[in-house]
Write a protein that holds these residues in place. Structure first.
Motif, mmCIF file in Angstrom:
data_model
loop_
_atom_site.group_PDB
_atom_site.id
_atom_site.type_symbol
_atom_site.label_atom_id
_atom_site.label_comp_id
_atom_site.label_asym_id
_atom_site.label_seq_id
_atom_site.Cartn_x
_atom_site.Cartn_y
_atom_site.Cartn_z
ATOM 1 N N GLU A 51 -7.349 -4.562 -4.834
ATOM 2 C CA GLU A 51 -7.397 -3.190 -5.353
ATOM 3 C C GLU A 51 -6.708 -2.272 -4.353
ATOM 4 O O GLU A 51 -6.776 -2.511 -3.152
ATOM 5 C CB GLU A 51 -8.851 -2.745 -5.550
ATOM 6 C CG GLU A 51 -9.570 -3.483 -6.661
ATOM 7 C CD GLU A 51 -9.063 -3.126 -8.063
ATOM 8 O OE1 GLU A 51 -8.221 -2.214 -8.164
ATOM 9 O OE2 GLU A 51 -9.489 -3.760 -9.018
ATOM 10 N N PRO A 52 -5.972 -1.269 -4.780
ATOM 11 C CA PRO A 52 -5.854 -0.785 -6.163
ATOM 12 C C PRO A 52 -4.654 -1.368 -6.913
ATOM 13 O O PRO A 52 -4.205 -0.805 -7.899
ATOM 14 C CB PRO A 52 -5.669 0.718 -5.953
ATOM 15 C CG PRO A 52 -4.897 0.809 -4.673
ATOM 16 C CD PRO A 52 -5.354 -0.321 -3.809
ATOM 17 N N ASN B 124 -2.187 6.255 -11.980
ATOM 18 C CA ASN B 124 -3.424 5.473 -12.026
ATOM 19 C C ASN B 124 -4.271 5.763 -13.263
ATOM 20 O O ASN B 124 -4.845 4.864 -13.863
ATOM 21 C CB ASN B 124 -4.246 5.736 -10.763
ATOM 22 C CG ASN B 124 -4.660 4.445 -10.096
ATOM 23 O OD1 ASN B 124 -4.014 3.429 -10.275
ATOM 24 N ND2 ASN B 124 -5.741 4.489 -9.339
ATOM 25 N N SER C 53 -4.460 -4.423 -8.379
ATOM 26 C CA SER C 53 -4.848 -5.611 -9.142
ATOM 27 C C SER C 53 -4.167 -5.716 -10.502
ATOM 28 O O SER C 53 -4.159 -6.781 -11.124
ATOM 29 C CB SER C 53 -6.370 -5.656 -9.319
ATOM 30 O OG SER C 53 -6.818 -4.483 -9.973
ATOM 31 N N ASP C 54 -3.566 -4.616 -10.988
ATOM 32 C CA ASP C 54 -2.789 -4.681 -12.223
ATOM 33 C C ASP C 54 -1.670 -5.717 -12.100
ATOM 34 O O ASP C 54 -1.287 -6.353 -13.084
ATOM 35 C CB ASP C 54 -2.169 -3.303 -12.541
ATOM 36 C CG ASP C 54 -2.808 -2.681 -13.781
ATOM 37 O OD1 ASP C 54 -3.894 -3.158 -14.185
ATOM 38 O OD2 ASP C 54 -2.225 -1.742 -14.341
ATOM 39 N N GLN D 50 0.828 -1.199 0.000
ATOM 40 C CA GLN D 50 0.000 0.000 0.000
ATOM 41 C C GLN D 50 0.869 1.257 0.000
ATOM 42 O O GLN D 50 0.576 2.242 -0.695
ATOM 43 C CB GLN D 50 -0.928 0.004 1.219
ATOM 44 C CG GLN D 50 -1.956 1.122 1.225
ATOM 45 C CD GLN D 50 -2.900 1.074 0.034
ATOM 46 O OE1 GLN D 50 -3.304 0.001 -0.392
ATOM 47 N NE2 GLN D 50 -3.239 2.234 -0.522
ATOM 48 N N LYS E 143 0.291 5.612 -7.508
ATOM 49 C CA LYS E 143 -1.012 6.281 -7.529
ATOM 50 C C LYS E 143 -1.082 7.381 -8.582
ATOM 51 O O LYS E 143 -2.096 7.543 -9.274
ATOM 52 C CB LYS E 143 -1.308 6.854 -6.152
ATOM 53 C CG LYS E 143 -2.725 7.371 -5.987
ATOM 54 C CD LYS E 143 -2.984 7.806 -4.543
ATOM 55 C CE LYS E 143 -4.418 8.271 -4.359
ATOM 56 N NZ LYS E 143 -4.668 8.666 -2.936
#
Length: 323
Positions: A280-281, A47, A283-284, A36, A44
């Motif tokens: 998430e976030p 994104n 998941s890529d 995270q 981020k």
């Protein structure tokens, strides 16, 4: 496994003493907090970017690499060999992705060799057709990696005529002065595999355990504690010829986990699966890891055949979007 746990904890504390924070997570909660933090600090801002190639590179470099030591540590702490098999799958795929997108002066790097054999250690042989495609040209054989790829290609695709030329290159390579033990015994292993010589294969597996211990910086003690690549070579023999495999002698060395092989036998050598599903976030990371591996393409750069890293990342980014 106990030694690996001890060395991991020491590596964790040493980093803290030097930098004042923990880079190596102690448990899953720590691992998720670290992910995270990486997202907030580095990912981020991208994104909403349409630059999928950049995002793919960042996720491989900053997210997927974080699991290397922790995955094994976690599996060893729990004594969970299914978890270890999955850790091998995820690490093997990471090494291949990293190797495929990193420019190099050689056609196949040590990172890719490490990735291929780590994939084999969890019985993931599908990677061969992507990383060593049938259309691959004959490599010069200047480096041990090129000889290994030449030999594995000819053995896997059963190309006897090509194998003769490949064997000559490999034998010539072995006459070089100042070969490292790793270079010598990786190449000898595949020569013996081509000839189906049981004693030679068994000896090479043992010598490779010993040779891995002699590596210097940047290889650390923890890197010598557990060597998935040797398990991978052992499993490759089974994949290619079960009768030959039954005659192979297991290496006797602390870096080769006999308990893992007992579990593999009992469970009929299952293929690994993702060790960790990123929420998430992030998941890529899942899509990158589980996308079909791009086909390796070689191009000429400064007179050398090297991997087309741009094409590799482009194809990976495209298939990630489709998955």
């Amino acid at each position: 496994m106990k030694e690996y746990i001890k060395l991991y904890q020491k590596m964790r504390e040493d980093y803290y003493q030097k930098w004042g924070n923990y880079s190596h997570p102690e448990n899953l909660t720590d691992f998720e907090k670290l992910n995270q933090q990486i997202f907030e600090e580095h990912l981020k801002k991208y994104n909403d970017s349409s630059n999928e190639i950049l995002k793919t590179k960042l996720y491989i470099d900053l997210v997927l690499n974080r699991i290397q030591y922790f995955a094994y540590y976690s599996a060893f702490c729990e004594g969970d060999f299914k978890k270890l098999n999955n850790a091998l799958w995820q690490n093997g795929r990471y090494y291949l992705l990293r190797g495929g997108m990193t420019p190099s002066g050689t056609s196949y790097t040590g990172n890719i060799i490490k990735g291929i054999f780590t994939c084999f250690s969890c019985n993931d042989f599908e990677v061969i057709q992507s990383i060593i495609p049938h259309t691959l040209p004959l490599l010069k054989g200047t480096y041990y990696t090129e000889n290994v790829i030449n030999l594995l290609h000819s053995i896997y695709y059963k190309e006897d005529e090509r194998l003769k030329a490949v064997m000559e290159k490999a034998e010539s390579f072995l006459t070089k002065k100042k070969l490292t033990g790793l270079a010598e015994y990786y190449v000898r292993f595949f020569i013996f595999l081509a000839k189906k010589e049981v004693d030679g294969i068994s000896e090479c597996l043992q010598k490779l355990c010993e040779s891995h211990q002699k590596q210097g910086y940047p290889i650390q003690k923890i890197d010598k504690c557990f060597i998935p690549e040797i398990h991978g070579l052992y499993h490759l023999v089974r994949f290619l010829d079960k009768n030959l495999f039954e005659q192979i002698k297991l290496p006797s060395h602390k870096c080769f986990l006999k308990e893992l092989e007992e579990w593999q036998q009992k469970n009929n050598f299952p293929k690994g699966a993702p060790f960790y599903q990123y929420p998430e976030p992030l998941s890529d990371a899942n899509r990158i890891l589980q996308s079909p591996l791009p086909l390796i393409h070689l191009i000429h750069v400064d007179g050398k055949l090297v991997i087309d890293v741009e094409k590799f990342v482009e194809e990976l980014s495209r298939t990630k979007m489709e998955s």
